[in-house]
Write a protein that holds these residues in place. Structure first.
Motif, PDB file in Angstrom:
ATOM      1  N   LYS A 185      -7.778   0.339  -1.419  1.00 16.50           N
ATOM      2  CA  LYS A 185      -6.706  -0.790  -1.181  1.00 16.50           C
ATOM      3  C   LYS A 185      -6.881  -1.472  -0.345  1.00 16.50           C
ATOM      4  O   LYS A 185      -7.502  -1.870   0.591  1.00 16.50           O
ATOM      5  CB  LYS A 185      -5.490   0.320  -0.774  1.00 16.50           C
ATOM      6  CG  LYS A 185      -4.846   1.176  -1.509  1.00 16.50           C
ATOM      7  CD  LYS A 185      -4.309   0.475  -2.695  1.00 16.50           C
ATOM      8  CE  LYS A 185      -3.960   1.663  -3.904  1.00 16.50           C
ATOM      9  NZ  LYS A 185      -3.200   0.946  -5.009  1.00 16.50           N
TER      10      LYS A 185
ATOM     11  N   MET B 245       0.941  -1.325   0.024  1.00 11.85           N
ATOM     12  CA  MET B 245       0.057  -0.027  -0.078  1.00 11.85           C
ATOM     13  C   MET B 245       0.855   1.258   0.033  1.00 11.85           C
ATOM     14  O   MET B 245       1.759   1.187   0.760  1.00 11.85           O
ATOM     15  CB  MET B 245      -0.959  -0.022   1.235  1.00 11.85           C
ATOM     16  CG  MET B 245      -1.761   1.128   1.338  1.00 11.85           C
ATOM     17  SD  MET B 245      -3.207   0.724   2.668  1.00 11.85           S
ATOM     18  CE  MET B 245      -3.046   2.556   3.310  1.00 11.85           C
ATOM     19  N   LYS B 246       0.498   2.190  -0.850  1.00 14.22           N
ATOM     20  CA  LYS B 246       1.345   3.372  -0.688  1.00 14.22           C
ATOM     21  C   LYS B 246       0.893   4.130   0.436  1.00 14.22           C
ATOM     22  O   LYS B 246       0.126   3.990   1.178  1.00 14.22           O
ATOM     23  CB  LYS B 246       0.628   4.362  -1.893  1.00 14.22           C
ATOM     24  CG  LYS B 246       0.836   3.855  -3.247  1.00 14.22           C
ATOM     25  CD  LYS B 246       0.325   4.871  -4.410  1.00 14.22           C
ATOM     26  CE  LYS B 246       0.572   4.333  -5.699  1.00 14.22           C
ATOM     27  NZ  LYS B 246       0.129   5.178  -6.419  1.00 14.22           N
ATOM     28  N   ASP B 247       2.041   5.030   0.787  1.00 14.54           N
ATOM     29  CA  ASP B 247       2.135   5.836   2.006  1.00 14.54           C
ATOM     30  C   ASP B 247       1.550   7.042   2.000  1.00 14.54           C
ATOM     31  O   ASP B 247       2.067   7.937   1.308  1.00 14.54           O
ATOM     32  CB  ASP B 247       3.432   5.957   2.680  1.00 14.54           C
ATOM     33  CG  ASP B 247       3.566   6.465   4.064  1.00 14.54           C
ATOM     34  OD1 ASP B 247       2.805   6.626   4.736  1.00 14.54           O
ATOM     35  OD2 ASP B 247       4.681   7.194   4.200  1.00 14.54           O
ATOM     36  N   TYR B 248       0.106   7.258   2.308  1.00 11.91           N
ATOM     37  CA  TYR B 248      -0.575   8.457   2.085  1.00 11.91           C
ATOM     38  C   TYR B 248      -0.363   9.508   3.105  1.00 11.91           C
ATOM     39  O   TYR B 248      -0.865  10.695   3.097  1.00 11.91           O
ATOM     40  CB  TYR B 248      -1.970   8.405   2.130  1.00 11.91           C
ATOM     41  CG  TYR B 248      -2.396   7.658   0.921  1.00 11.91           C
ATOM     42  CD1 TYR B 248      -2.150   8.210  -0.557  1.00 11.91           C
ATOM     43  CD2 TYR B 248      -2.719   6.109   0.508  1.00 11.91           C
ATOM     44  CE1 TYR B 248      -2.799   7.464  -1.745  1.00 11.91           C
ATOM     45  CE2 TYR B 248      -3.107   5.538  -0.467  1.00 11.91           C
ATOM     46  CZ  TYR B 248      -3.055   6.115  -1.621  1.00 11.91           C
ATOM     47  OH  TYR B 248      -3.514   5.436  -2.658  1.00 11.91           O
ATOM     48  N   HIS B 249       0.295   8.908   4.443  1.00 12.99           N
ATOM     49  CA  HIS B 249       0.444   9.859   5.507  1.00 12.99           C
ATOM     50  C   HIS B 249       1.583  10.744   5.292  1.00 12.99           C
ATOM     51  O   HIS B 249       2.713  10.571   5.667  1.00 12.99           O
ATOM     52  CB  HIS B 249       0.592   9.079   6.581  1.00 12.99           C
ATOM     53  CG  HIS B 249       0.722  10.017   7.917  1.00 12.99           C
ATOM     54  ND1 HIS B 249       0.612   9.264   9.300  1.00 12.99           N
ATOM     55  CD2 HIS B 249       0.859  11.218   8.272  1.00 12.99           C
ATOM     56  CE1 HIS B 249       0.781  10.354  10.103  1.00 12.99           C
ATOM     57  NE2 HIS B 249       0.962  11.435   9.509  1.00 12.99           N
TER      58      HIS B 249
ATOM     59  N   THR C 103      -1.310  15.743   1.959  1.00 15.94           N
ATOM     60  CA  THR C 103      -2.765  14.915   1.807  1.00 15.94           C
ATOM     61  C   THR C 103      -3.434  15.323   3.162  1.00 15.94           C
ATOM     62  O   THR C 103      -4.573  14.716   3.015  1.00 15.94           O
ATOM     63  CB  THR C 103      -2.346  13.564   1.635  1.00 15.94           C
ATOM     64  OG1 THR C 103      -1.747  12.992   2.856  1.00 15.94           O
ATOM     65  CG2 THR C 103      -1.717  12.955   0.676  1.00 15.94           C
TER      66      THR C 103
ATOM     67  N   ILE D 125      -8.214  11.653  -0.501  1.00 15.18           N
ATOM     68  CA  ILE D 125      -7.271  10.615   0.096  1.00 15.18           C
ATOM     69  C   ILE D 125      -7.915   9.462   0.827  1.00 15.18           C
ATOM     70  O   ILE D 125      -7.601   8.089   0.681  1.00 15.18           O
ATOM     71  CB  ILE D 125      -6.368  11.366   0.782  1.00 15.18           C
ATOM     72  CG1 ILE D 125      -5.608  12.271   0.173  1.00 15.18           C
ATOM     73  CG2 ILE D 125      -5.372  10.402   1.740  1.00 15.18           C
ATOM     74  CD1 ILE D 125      -4.977  12.123  -1.012  1.00 15.18           C
ATOM     75  N   LYS D 126      -8.863   9.612   1.873  1.00 16.67           N
ATOM     76  CA  LYS D 126      -9.483   8.595   2.202  1.00 16.67           C
ATOM     77  C   LYS D 126     -10.211   7.675   1.323  1.00 16.67           C
ATOM     78  O   LYS D 126     -10.159   6.467   1.607  1.00 16.67           O
ATOM     79  CB  LYS D 126     -10.927   9.225   3.347  1.00 16.67           C
ATOM     80  CG  LYS D 126     -10.415  10.247   4.484  1.00 16.67           C
ATOM     81  CD  LYS D 126     -11.479  10.403   4.897  1.00 16.67           C
ATOM     82  CE  LYS D 126     -11.043  11.529   6.226  1.00 16.67           C
ATOM     83  NZ  LYS D 126     -12.303  11.926   7.132  1.00 16.67           N
TER      84      LYS D 126
ATOM     85  N   MET E 284      -7.415   5.474   0.079  1.00 20.79           N
ATOM     86  CA  MET E 284      -7.069   4.528   1.076  1.00 20.79           C
ATOM     87  C   MET E 284      -8.260   3.409   1.108  1.00 20.79           C
ATOM     88  O   MET E 284      -7.786   2.268   1.369  1.00 20.79           O
ATOM     89  CB  MET E 284      -6.797   5.117   2.498  1.00 20.79           C
ATOM     90  CG  MET E 284      -5.596   6.085   2.244  1.00 20.79           C
ATOM     91  SD  MET E 284      -5.389   7.198   3.771  1.00 20.79           S
ATOM     92  CE  MET E 284      -6.003   6.145   5.187  1.00 20.79           C
ATOM     93  N   ASP E 285      -9.246   3.566   1.127  1.00 22.33           N
ATOM     94  CA  ASP E 285     -10.415   2.672   1.024  1.00 22.33           C
ATOM     95  C   ASP E 285     -10.087   1.830  -0.011  1.00 22.33           C
ATOM     96  O   ASP E 285     -10.782   0.369   0.154  1.00 22.33           O
ATOM     97  CB  ASP E 285     -11.846   3.156   1.100  1.00 22.33           C
ATOM     98  CG  ASP E 285     -12.002   4.087   2.622  1.00 22.33           C
ATOM     99  OD1 ASP E 285     -11.341   3.789   3.604  1.00 22.33           O
ATOM    100  OD2 ASP E 285     -12.868   4.741   2.805  1.00 22.33           O
TER     101      ASP E 285
END
Length: 55
Positions: free
Chosen positions: A55, A1-5, A9, A48-49, A52-53
């Protein structure tokens, strides 16, 4: 999973173009930051949420 934090973002991240160049800051914390920084107060933007959902 990509790091969105990261700050870029977050819903509190702001970017302003000034005569000296770009100025990046956190509206919540009230000080300058960089788009790649990470803080525990991170609140992702809605798009962004959704990413993330997926993935």
């Amino acid at each position: 999973m990509k790091d969105y934090h990261c700050c870029a973002t977050c819903q509190h991240f702001r970017a302003e173009k000034k005569a000296e160049g770009m100025f990046y800051f956190c509206k919540r914390l009230g000080y300058e930051t960089k788009s790649s920084y990470k803080f525990n107060c991170w609140s992702p933007r809605e798009e962004i949420k959704k990413l993330m959902d997926k993935k």
